[in-house]
Design an enzyme around this catalytic site. Structure first.
Site, PDB file in Angstrom:
ATOM      1  CB  THR A   1     -42.291 -89.718 119.701  1.00 18.52           C
ATOM      2  OG1 THR A   1     -41.670 -88.423 119.004  1.00 18.52           O
ATOM      3  CG2 THR A   1     -42.345 -89.441 121.192  1.00 18.52           C
TER       4      THR A   1
ATOM      5  NE  ARG B   1     -43.380 -91.130  99.480  1.00 20.20           N
ATOM      6  CZ  ARG B   1     -42.139 -91.141 100.140  1.00 20.20           C
ATOM      7  NH1 ARG B   1     -41.902 -92.548 100.353  1.00 20.20           N
ATOM      8  NH2 ARG B   1     -41.434 -90.121 100.258  1.00 20.20           N
TER       9      ARG B   1
ATOM     10  CD  GLN C   1     -38.560 -94.175  97.581  1.00 17.89           C
ATOM     11  OE1 GLN C   1     -37.623 -93.878  96.615  1.00 17.89           O
ATOM     12  NE2 GLN C   1     -38.288 -93.536  98.840  1.00 17.89           N
TER      13      GLN C   1
ATOM     14  CG  ASN D   1     -40.217 -97.892 104.183  1.00 19.94           C
ATOM     15  OD1 ASN D   1     -40.861 -98.992 104.527  1.00 19.94           O
ATOM     16  ND2 ASN D   1     -40.323 -96.840 104.890  1.00 19.94           N
TER      17      ASN D   1
ATOM     18  CB  VAL E   1     -37.192 -93.745 112.014  1.00 21.63           C
ATOM     19  CG1 VAL E   1     -35.772 -94.405 112.007  1.00 21.63           C
ATOM     20  CG2 VAL E   1     -37.422 -93.701 110.309  1.00 21.63           C
TER      21      VAL E   1
ATOM     22  CG  HIS F   1     -39.034 -97.840 100.325  1.00 18.95           C
ATOM     23  ND1 HIS F   1     -40.282 -97.557 100.914  1.00 18.95           N
ATOM     24  CD2 HIS F   1     -37.931 -96.805 100.606  1.00 18.95           C
ATOM     25  CE1 HIS F   1     -40.094 -96.443 101.388  1.00 18.95           C
ATOM     26  NE2 HIS F   1     -38.866 -96.007 101.115  1.00 18.95           N
TER      27      HIS F   1
ATOM     28  N   GLY G   1     -42.091 -93.697 104.518  1.00 21.93           N
ATOM     29  CA  GLY G   1     -40.716 -93.274 104.294  1.00 21.93           C
ATOM     30  C   GLY G   1     -40.901 -91.743 104.867  1.00 21.93           C
TER      31      GLY G   1
ATOM     32  CB  CYS H   1     -35.041 -96.468 103.296  1.00 19.43           C
ATOM     33  SG  CYS H   1     -35.722 -94.713 102.674  1.00 19.43           S
TER      34      CYS H   1
ATOM     35  NE  ARG I   1     -28.432 -90.414 104.745  1.00 24.44           N
ATOM     36  CZ  ARG I   1     -29.684 -90.301 104.365  1.00 24.44           C
ATOM     37  NH1 ARG I   1     -30.150 -89.783 103.300  1.00 24.44           N
ATOM     38  NH2 ARG I   1     -30.797 -90.476 105.160  1.00 24.44           N
TER      39      ARG I   1
END
Ligand code: NAP
Ligand code: 3JN
Length: 339
Positions: A16, A239, A160, A319, A19, A246, A164, A133, A104
């Site tokens: 939801t 931002r 950005q 992004n 992304v 971005h 995001g 991103c 990551r």
């Protein structure tokens, strides 16, 4: 490894969100071979139904048994949920493509941008990480240059979009803009300062070294994806009051001299890149043009006159698509290709 099938049971965790929503659209648009789509979110979303192809799919909550029978799970419900549920999913035989920062930098987890290091997918042990991103679009543009001229140092400043940060931040930019244009007081709930008509040099938390976590993600992830720890990277992430897309000012120093024309020639055939570089006609990449598109747009390519072997460029991408959902689905497509 993924077991070869004609069609796969796929899950989107965080379905939801900004992304997750995009992941569902990308799966449909790219005709990913989905046998069944399962959608997960928090208890707040129970009962919600989301369109996929001709179906309406009911959103479920997560528990330890959720991943039984699922082949591939795309995670976008935040690092805390990934930390708990990605290992559970992997243990039940599902392959996880995780959009969060949770895994990551783990040595046993590949961090993949399909245009850059697709073969790293082959050594996964159940979890594959999708990079941040800002890192993704930068390495898509830089890898072809690194291959021929070896990049020694990268100086990047980002601009950005609020998407995001997720749905709430998009609402906040809209609300603040409305309030300011009608001379009302502004409410700040998501960001520590007003984002409308402003720029905030602050993305994610500040660390002891003075950088933000977002900046250090760009530093560390770039080296891992490019497979070269010797590249020096410094980043300032900002931002800006843009909804989607971005933008990045990227300066590189190379070991071997490369001209602006040579960079243009390289990038004109690079996978995932579209050159938008005719400044004399006011043609350069713009966030509003990149919105909803899959490519990474590069322009303003010029030689850095302050050093002997340097290049400046402007790199823009959506992004939520290449920066998140699209990259994750492309990883899933590679899994299918390698199965
Ligand atoms: P968002 O719009 O706030 O969406 C968050 C999603 O997570 C929603 O679907 C939410 O469900 C779900 N969720 C929250 N708590 C949950 C729980 N306890 N159990 C199950 N689902 C839960 O955020 P977003 O912008 O989509 O970002 C989501 C995450 O994706 C981020 O936290 C980040 O890790 C990752 N991300 C990665 C990139 C990238 O650079 N690759 C970019 C942006 C985001 P409800 O609607 O029910 O609350
Ligand atoms: O702020 C942006 O433009 C990108 C944000 C990414 C993000 C947001 C919340 C948590 C991440 C990420 O992907 O690095 C995370 C996270 O998983 O740490």
């Amino acid at each position: 490894m993924l077991k070869k099938k004609d069609r796969y049971v796929v899950a989107v965790v965080g379905a939801t969100g900004a992304v997750g929503n995009e992941m569902i659209s990308v799966l449909e648009e790219r005709q990913f071979p989905v046998e069944q789509l399962r959608l997960f979110a928090s208890e707040r979303s129970v009962g919600l139904k989301i369109d996929f192809r001709d179906d309406q799919i009911r959103v479920e909550t997560l528990d330890n048994d959720s991943f039984k029978g699922i082949d591939i799970a795309l995670f976008s419900a935040g690092a805390q949920r990934s930390e708990v549920y990605a290992p559970i999913a992997a243990a039940s035989g599902c392959i996880v493509v995780d959009n969060s920062s949770a895994f990551r930098m783990h040595n046993d987890v590949p961090l993949v941008v399909p245009e850059v290091n697709p073969d790293d997918i082959k050594w996964h042990k159940g979890i594959i990480a999708n990079p941040n991103c800002s890192t993704i679009q930068m390495v898509v543009a830089l890898k072809p240059i690194h291959n021929v001229a070896r990049i020694k140092r990268i100086v990047v400043s980002t601009y950005q979009a609020v998407s995001g940060t997720g749905k709430k931040a998009m609402d906040e930019l809209m609300e603040q803009t409305r309030s300011l244009l009608s001379f009302k007081e502004v409410q700040c709930n998501v960001y520590p300062h007003q984002i409308a008509f402003n720029c905030l040099p602050h993305i994610d938390k500040f660390l002891e070294n003075g950088y933000t976590k977002e900046e250090m993600k760009m530093v560390n992830e770039t080296k891992k994806i490019m497979g070269d720890n010797s590249i020096r990277v410094t980043a300032t992430t900002v931002r800006v009051p843009v909804f989607r897309g971005h933008s990045e000012s990227v300066n590189i120093e190379t070991e071997k001299k490369i001209t602006a024309n040579e960079v243009r020639a390289l990038l004109s055939t690079a996978p995932g890149v579209i050159l938008f570089d005719a400044p004399e006609k006011n043609v350069y990449p713009l966030a509003i043009d990149a919105t909803g598109k899959d490519a990474t747009y590069v322009g303003r390519i010029r030689e850095d006159e302050s050093i002997e072997k340097g290049i400046n460029m402007w790199v823009v991408s959506d992004n939520l698509r290449k920066g998140a959902a699209l990259n994750a689905v492309q990883i899933a497509e590679k899994l299918v290709e390698f199965a």
